[in-house]
Scaffold this motif. Structure first.
Motif: not given
Length: 403
Positions: A65-66, A190
């Motif tokens: 995940s970011t 991201r």
């Protein structure tokens, strides 16, 4: 910071504090108290990441995940700060730093964040030849420059969007839900963290090479100390080596005066002196050039002792006209022409500003105009008289047919 206080802080806040300490230690120098504090905070971050199980061995960068991408940098920050620690056992510090950096690169390799050329070099045990090492360093430097430019672009884009959002908020009221939508820049965040990780891998490879060389040097020094009976390298020994090196360079500089011929004063040297104001164009300077002789290298390079050898050397001559002067001579001639032109221009300007020239300018045109008017009037009168004596068609009487 005590252990109890660190336990109370959340992982995001702890990582942000560690990142700020790393940035401050990198920019302001190696402040040992700050470096030790940063190492403690990063060790706690690493321990919390392991306990929470944020990363898995069967994941790649697309599965992370970011919000968790930034925690990949914990090991890199820890390895870089460990290298800045000061201690008696420098070799052990270097080994600890290298271990953290290798662990970081191994994790990045598992997450598919290491370029292919770096993986190939690592599989071969590092670049062997100088050409391979140079190509690898050039590729790594290009990636580093591209990553830094990308981060700067993302930062500037975010600042511009923040300014426009702030201006729009001042002009139009924004609801809470709409403000959350405006701040939703997950893709950009991201991209920024992935670019930061790519930049960290480039720096980690370079730092690993540097630490490895330093460790080899320190190990070699320790071996010499053991061989010499555990004697330390004294300052006297180092000073003795410095004196020998300085003496060698001083003797070499003294020998150069009679072993190497002096540099002749050429046309280029004289032109440079003129341009920099050390000489004048009017000074005498003998521009002598050796005639260009074309032919076999064995004859041209050697001394031409006979007429036969001279003729043999002149067999292959150019098919075009050779220049009559050198570039330096042409430049000096142009400089002389420019000086003459400037002198003439200055004289003309001086004459134009003189009172005598201005008086002539005032009186001259009126007299010339009167003379021109008289000449024009005389010519007009003569033309009128001729037309009176020769009316139109008077010269065609002989062409009239007989009646």
């Amino acid at each position: 910071m005590s252990e109890l206080k660190m336990e109370e802080i959340s992982l995001p806040a702890l990582f942000e504090q560690a990142r700020k300490i790393h940035l401050a230690a990198t920019e302001s120098g190696a402040d040992q108290e700050l470096v030790r504090k940063g190492c403690e905070v990063l060790e706690k971050c690493d321990d919390m990441v392991s306990k929470l199980g944020l990363f898995s061995a069967n994941e790649t960068k697309d599965d992370i995940s970011t919000a968790n991408l930034k925690y990949i940098l914990v090991l890199y920050y820890l390895g870089e700060l460990n290298e800045k620690l000061a201690g008696d056992d420098r070799v052990q510090i270097l080994k600890t730093s290298q271990a953290k950096l290798k662990e970081f690169l191994t994790f990045c390799e598992a997450m598919e964040l290491v370029p292919e050329e770096e993986l190939q070099a690592s599989a071969q045990g590092g670049a062997n030849s100088f050409v391979e090492r140079r190509a690898l360093k050039i590729a790594r430097f290009k990636r580093q420059i591209a990553a830094e430019a990308k981060l700067t672009e993302i930062r500037e884009r975010k600042e511009r969007r923040g300014r426009s959002t702030k201006a729009a908020a001042l002009s139009t009221p924004v609801e809470a839900e709409e403000e959350d939508l405006l701040d939703d820049d997950g893709e950009e965040e991201r991209e920024a963290w992935l670019t930061t990780i790519s930049l960290a891998t480039c720096k980690a490879f370079d730092l690993l090479e540097m630490l490895k060389k330093e460790e080899e040097m320190l190990s070699a020094i320790k071996e010499i100390q053991v061989k010499e009976g555990d004697k330390e390298f004294s300052q006297d020994a180092l000073d003795d080596r410095t004196r020998k090196a300085e003496a060698w360079h001083r003797d070499a500089a003294a020998r150069a005066h009679y072993t190497k011929p002096a540099q002749p004063i050429t046309c280029a040297t004289f032109a440079q002196d003129v341009l920099e104001g050390r000489a004048k164009v009017s000074q005498a300077h003998d521009h002598k050039h050796q005639p260009l002789i074309f032919g076999p290298q064995s004859l041209v390079g050697g001394s031409l002792t006979s007429e036969r050898e001279r003729m043999a050397a002149q067999v292959f001559q150019p098919g075009h006209r050779l220049p009559t002067m050198s570039i330096e001579e042409a430049g000096l001639r142009e400089m002389q022409m420019m000086n003459n032109w400037q002198e003439r221009t200055a004289k003309m300007m001086e004459d134009a500003n003189s009172a005598w020239y201005k008086d002539n300018q005032k009186l001259g045109p009126n007299e010339d105009d009167d003379d021109d008017d008289d000449a024009a009037q005389e010519k007009a009168r003569a033309w009128d008289d001729w037309k009176d004596d020769n009316p139109r068609g008077a010269g065609n009487k002989k062409l009239t047919p007989c009646g």
